[in-house]
Design a protein around this motif. Structure first.
Motif, PDB file in Angstrom:
ATOM      1  N   LYS A 108      69.749   7.834  79.164  1.00 32.86           N
ATOM      2  CA  LYS A 108      70.371   8.478  78.004  1.00 32.86           C
ATOM      3  C   LYS A 108      71.719   7.863  77.635  1.00 32.86           C
TER       4      LYS A 108
ATOM      5  N   SER B  51      73.723   4.630  75.198  1.00 40.20           N
ATOM      6  CA  SER B  51      73.631   3.667  74.100  1.00 40.20           C
ATOM      7  C   SER B  51      74.699   2.615  74.353  1.00 40.20           C
TER       8      SER B  51
ATOM      9  N   GLU C 179      76.967  -0.402  72.456  1.00 34.45           N
ATOM     10  CA  GLU C 179      77.377  -0.956  71.169  1.00 34.45           C
ATOM     11  C   GLU C 179      78.631  -1.795  71.363  1.00 34.45           C
TER      12      GLU C 179
END
Length: 176
Positions: free
Chosen positions: A57, A59, A61
């Protein structure tokens, strides 16, 4: 929405350093995190990168704070919480830059390994928890109005007024 006031944690005071306890409380009460890693071939500033990339879970970037850097953002899952707690306990990994959040609000952050910042609300919440754990209220005796005369209450009222007047006068004298 106004930005919440932040404070720099200055460290040990009189041989007491509560940062580790505060950090653990932050990890245990956080709902999300953000960890930033630069593009660092020596891995000095990127310790923990692989461990965080392996969490569920998350991300990944680009992080605008540094060319080639990434921000790993994620839920404070059981695995993430265990990783943070292991880092605190063992000091095997030294995180360069991270932020802990609860329900979208920043709790605390660390940058450049040692610049520790806490938000006002989190600091107050933490200190309240400490207070409630360190102190126990003394039960107040039941006060009965029977037997207390109106004259006595008037004396008490006048004594309080006199004390307050003296306090105000002392404060005014200190300012001058």
């Amino acid at each position: 929405m106004s930005k919440e006031r932040e404070y720099y944690y200055i460290g040990k005071r009189r041989d007491t350093d509560i940062w580790e306890v505060m950090l653990k409380y932050g990890v245990l009460s956080a709902s999300h995190f953000e960890v930033r890693f630069p593009d660092d071939p020596t891995m000095t500033l990127s310790e923990g990168r692989e461990e965080f990339l392996g969490l569920p879970k998350i991300s990944v970037e680009p992080w605008s704070g540094m060319k080639g850097a990434i921000a790993i953002k994620g839920e404070m899952t059981k695995e993430a919480r265990e990783l943070f707690l292991q880092i605190i306990e063992t000091r095997r990994i030294r995180l360069w830059d991270f932020i802990l959040f609860r329900d979208g609000r920043k709790l605390l952050s660390v940058s450049d390994f040692d610049d520790r910042i806490v938000t006002e609300n989190f600091a107050k919440e933490f200190m309240e928890k400490l207070f409630l754990n360190w102190f126990e209220p003394i039960p107040e005796p039941e006060i009965k109005s029977e037997g207390i005369s109106r004259d006595f209450l008037e004396e008490v009222s006048q004594a309080i007024q006199k004390a307050l007047s003296k306090l105000v006068l002392d404060l005014e004298n200190d300012k001058n």
